[in-house]
Write an enzyme that holds these catalytic residues in place. Structure first.
Site, PDB file in Angstrom:
ATOM      1  N   SER A  28       0.856  -1.177   0.000  1.00 23.54           N
ATOM      2  CA  SER A  28       0.000   0.000   0.000  1.00 23.54           C
ATOM      3  C   SER A  28       0.899   1.236   0.000  1.00 23.54           C
ATOM      4  O   SER A  28       1.721   1.405   0.894  1.00 23.54           O
ATOM      5  CB  SER A  28      -0.894  -0.037   1.253  1.00 23.54           C
ATOM      6  OG  SER A  28      -1.640   1.146   1.375  1.00 23.54           O
TER       7      SER A  28
ATOM      8  N   LEU B 109      -2.401   2.163  -4.652  1.00 20.51           N
ATOM      9  CA  LEU B 109      -2.113   3.589  -4.506  1.00 20.51           C
ATOM     10  C   LEU B 109      -3.218   4.230  -3.695  1.00 20.51           C
ATOM     11  O   LEU B 109      -4.411   4.052  -3.993  1.00 20.51           O
ATOM     12  CB  LEU B 109      -2.063   4.271  -5.876  1.00 20.51           C
ATOM     13  CG  LEU B 109      -1.047   3.731  -6.889  1.00 20.51           C
ATOM     14  CD1 LEU B 109      -1.240   4.443  -8.236  1.00 20.51           C
ATOM     15  CD2 LEU B 109       0.377   3.929  -6.377  1.00 20.51           C
TER      16      LEU B 109
ATOM     17  N   ASP C 109      -7.062   3.050  -3.436  1.00 20.47           N
ATOM     18  CA  ASP C 109      -7.844   3.088  -2.195  1.00 20.47           C
ATOM     19  C   ASP C 109      -8.099   4.551  -1.823  1.00 20.47           C
ATOM     20  O   ASP C 109      -7.158   5.316  -1.621  1.00 20.47           O
ATOM     21  CB  ASP C 109      -7.065   2.395  -1.068  1.00 20.47           C
ATOM     22  CG  ASP C 109      -7.845   2.330   0.251  1.00 20.47           C
ATOM     23  OD1 ASP C 109      -9.012   2.780   0.283  1.00 20.47           O
ATOM     24  OD2 ASP C 109      -7.283   1.828   1.248  1.00 20.47           O
TER      25      ASP C 109
ATOM     26  N   ASN D 129     -10.162   5.581   0.831  1.00 18.87           N
ATOM     27  CA  ASN D 129     -10.536   5.809   2.232  1.00 18.87           C
ATOM     28  C   ASN D 129     -11.685   6.809   2.354  1.00 18.87           C
ATOM     29  O   ASN D 129     -11.631   7.758   3.145  1.00 18.87           O
ATOM     30  CB  ASN D 129      -9.333   6.262   3.061  1.00 18.87           C
ATOM     31  CG  ASN D 129      -8.347   5.140   3.315  1.00 18.87           C
ATOM     32  OD1 ASN D 129      -7.233   5.155   2.788  1.00 18.87           O
ATOM     33  ND2 ASN D 129      -8.741   4.155   4.072  1.00 18.87           N
TER      34      ASN D 129
ATOM     35  N   GLU E  46     -11.026   0.866  -4.010  1.00 20.09           N
ATOM     36  CA  GLU E  46     -11.393   0.520  -2.635  1.00 20.09           C
ATOM     37  C   GLU E  46     -12.041   1.717  -1.931  1.00 20.09           C
ATOM     38  O   GLU E  46     -11.499   2.823  -1.946  1.00 20.09           O
ATOM     39  CB  GLU E  46     -10.116   0.081  -1.903  1.00 20.09           C
ATOM     40  CG  GLU E  46     -10.289  -0.292  -0.441  1.00 20.09           C
ATOM     41  CD  GLU E  46      -8.957  -0.764   0.177  1.00 20.09           C
ATOM     42  OE1 GLU E  46      -7.990  -1.023  -0.569  1.00 20.09           O
ATOM     43  OE2 GLU E  46      -8.896  -0.853   1.406  1.00 20.09           O
TER      44      GLU E  46
ATOM     45  N   ASP F  15     -14.011  -1.543   2.180  1.00 16.14           N
ATOM     46  CA  ASP F  15     -13.163  -1.703   3.369  1.00 16.14           C
ATOM     47  C   ASP F  15     -13.979  -1.194   4.563  1.00 16.14           C
ATOM     48  O   ASP F  15     -14.685  -1.972   5.230  1.00 16.14           O
ATOM     49  CB  ASP F  15     -11.849  -0.916   3.142  1.00 16.14           C
ATOM     50  CG  ASP F  15     -10.928  -0.863   4.355  1.00 16.14           C
ATOM     51  OD1 ASP F  15     -11.318  -1.320   5.435  1.00 16.14           O
ATOM     52  OD2 ASP F  15      -9.799  -0.341   4.232  1.00 16.14           O
TER      53      ASP F  15
ATOM     54  N   LYS G  83     -10.428  -7.056   7.089  1.00 12.28           N
ATOM     55  CA  LYS G  83      -9.501  -6.730   8.174  1.00 12.28           C
ATOM     56  C   LYS G  83     -10.136  -7.249   9.455  1.00 12.28           C
ATOM     57  O   LYS G  83     -11.240  -6.817   9.823  1.00 12.28           O
ATOM     58  CB  LYS G  83      -9.312  -5.211   8.294  1.00 12.28           C
ATOM     59  CG  LYS G  83      -8.581  -4.554   7.130  1.00 12.28           C
ATOM     60  CD  LYS G  83      -8.522  -3.049   7.332  1.00 12.28           C
ATOM     61  CE  LYS G  83      -7.849  -2.371   6.161  1.00 12.28           C
ATOM     62  NZ  LYS G  83      -7.979  -0.904   6.231  1.00 12.28           N
TER      63      LYS G  83
HETATM   64  O1  OSB Z   1      -7.524   1.727   4.140  1.00 12.02           O
HETATM   65  O2  OSB Z   1      -6.352  -0.021   3.937  1.00 12.02           O
HETATM   66  C1  OSB Z   1      -6.559   1.067   4.484  1.00 12.02           C
HETATM   67  C2  OSB Z   1      -3.707   1.828   6.873  1.00 12.02           C
HETATM   68  C3  OSB Z   1      -4.381   2.467   7.891  1.00 12.02           C
HETATM   69  C4  OSB Z   1      -5.734   2.669   7.756  1.00 12.02           C
HETATM   70  C5  OSB Z   1      -6.395   2.238   6.627  1.00 12.02           C
HETATM   71  C6  OSB Z   1      -5.726   1.577   5.617  1.00 12.02           C
HETATM   72  C7  OSB Z   1      -4.352   1.410   5.727  1.00 12.02           C
HETATM   73  C8  OSB Z   1      -3.535   0.789   4.708  1.00 12.02           C
HETATM   74  C9  OSB Z   1      -2.286   0.097   5.194  1.00 12.02           C
HETATM   75  O3  OSB Z   1      -3.753   0.871   3.522  1.00 12.02           O
HETATM   76  C10 OSB Z   1      -2.032  -1.177   4.516  1.00 12.02           C
HETATM   77  C11 OSB Z   1      -0.982  -1.982   5.229  1.00 12.02           C
HETATM   78  O4  OSB Z   1      -1.060  -2.166   6.468  1.00 12.02           O
HETATM   79  O5  OSB Z   1      -0.085  -2.487   4.562  1.00 12.02           O
HETATM   80 MG    MG Z   2      -8.638   0.704   2.723  1.00 13.55          MG
END
Ligand code: OSB
Ligand code: MG
Length: 379
Positions: A135, A162, A188, A190, A213, A238, A262
């Site tokens: 990531s 990315l 991703d 978020n 994502e 996610d 997760k």
């Molecule tokens: O959205 O996947 C996410 C890290 C903190 C909070 C949210 C995310 C992430 C990452 C980290 O993308 C991925 C990793 O731990 O390698």
């Molecule tokens: Mg994510």
């Protein structure tokens, strides 16, 4: 097993580089570790809550508080605790899934250590190594990002994710495709977009991404379903998937074709495995997400990723992606894969000396003298 003592440790690890997402920038990793001691054995859990409530409403100090104020008293009130009972014993406490997951993980680790079974075997893993994705955060400039991606590809990562946000999306994907060609690539957000950005997100369709994502807000399931009609790129959820129930809802309304699982977000590895089963039965692909875990959570994530439905590479990178020094023996990338731990339990434990040196807070909770034991309850 009877829990006699629980130690909560807050640790801080410097990150090899700042990690920026649409949620903010992290400069170091703070984790809450849970050490559960029973009459016969012990186990370790890791809480993935961040210092600030930005990824979800949970945050590290809040997790520590709910564990000491409510979750541990509920576990101590039971004469005997098995990992499969933890979610039910804590069910009257609303939310706080990451905190609950950390406790369940520690109890599960303890139980499996005692029975000599690895987490992967316990959950139904079918492979002895899993492909490793990386990531990649938002950066100050495109050249900086291209350097970083090039470095990860040189190390052997088989898939690149990315982080995107408005203003750092289509041009970035374009530049990465231009430079690195046909690599396995995904993005991703978020939750940084709204349905009003559908036109901009649709511009990603020409880049053959594996998935986009969590483009929209966590509680916008219906709007993700709407967005799915406007994009060719598969939508992966996610933040929106917090339980097997919400996964079932998302699948049934067509809000996603892929789920990032997760364990912390969904209340534990056992619920994570149930989401895997549900998705698999519905033809929905899953992959294992990450929360910048230490080697503890990282090892457990790799075990989860060894289940048969994990058909896409996960965010299960080597320890050195984030840390110069991990608190466990480092997870290492080998030919783009990481090995599934075979030792009993999660297969990982902190190294005493490193743990001491990285501890910034410590809190011990002993079983209260009057707490019920099995003999009393079987009267
Ligand atoms: O959205 O996947 C996410 C890290 C903190 C909070 C949210 C995310 C992430 C990452 C980290 O993308 C991925 C990793 O731990 O390698
Ligand atoms: Mg994510």
């Amino acid at each position: 097993m009877r829990i006699t003592r629980v130690e909560l440790r807050t640790i801080a690890l410097p990150l090899v580089a700042p990690f920026q997402t649409s949620l903010g920038t992290e400069y170091d990793k703070q984790a809450l570790l849970v050490h559960v001691v029973t009459d016969d054995t012990y186990g370790w859990g890791e809480c993935v809550a961040s210092p600030e409530p930005v990824y979800s409403s949970e945050y590290l100090a809040g997790a520590r508080d709910v564990i000491t104020s409510f979750l541990l008293p509920a576990l101590f009130a039971a004469p005997d605790v098995r990992a499969v009972d933890v979610a039910r014993l804590l069910g009257h406490i609303s939310g706080h899934r990451m905190a609950k997951a950390a406790l369940e993980m520690a109890v599960l680790d303890a139980e499996l250590r005692q029975s000599g079974v690895s987490l992967a075997r316990h959950l139904g893993g079918v492979v002895d190594r899993v492909p490793s994705g990386v990531s990649v955060g938002i950066m100050d400039s495109l050249p900086e990002l291209l350097d970083a991606v090039g470095g990860y590809l040189d190390q052997g990562y088989v898939r690149v994710k990315l982080k995107i946000e408005p203003g750092w999306d289509v041009d970035v994907v374009d530049a990465v495709r231009e430079r690195f060609g046909d690599i396995a690539l995904q993005v991703d957000a978020n939750a940084a977009y709204t349905l009003a950005d559908a036109h901009q997100l649709a511009k990603l369709d020409r880049y053959d991404l594996l998935l986009v994502e969590q483009p929209l807000a966590a509680d916008d399931l219906r709007q993700h379903a709407e967005l799915a009609h406007r994009l060719r790129t598969p939508i992966c959820l996610d933040e929106s998937v917090t339980s097997a129930r919400s996964a079932a809802d998302a699948i049934s309304i067509g809000a996603c074709r892929i789920i990032n699982i997760k364990a912390g977000r969904v209340g534990g590895y056992l619920e994570a495995a149930r989401i895997h089963d549900l998705a698999r039965a519905n033809g929905v692909a899953v992959w294992c997400g990450g929360m910048v875990e230490t080697g503890l959570g990282r090892a457990a994530n790799i075990a989860l990723a060894s289940l048969p439905g994990f058909s896409l590479p996960g965010d299960v990178s080597g320890s050195d992606r984030f840390f110069d020094e991990d608190i466990t023996a480092p997870i290492r990338l080998r030919d783009g894969y990481v090995d599934v731990p075979t030792a009993a339990g999660t297969g990982a434990a902190p190294l005493d000396e490193v743990l001491e040196r990285r501890t910034v807070g410590r809190h011990v909770v002993a079983r209260p003298p009057g707490a019920p034991s099995r003999e009393v309850s079987r009267r």
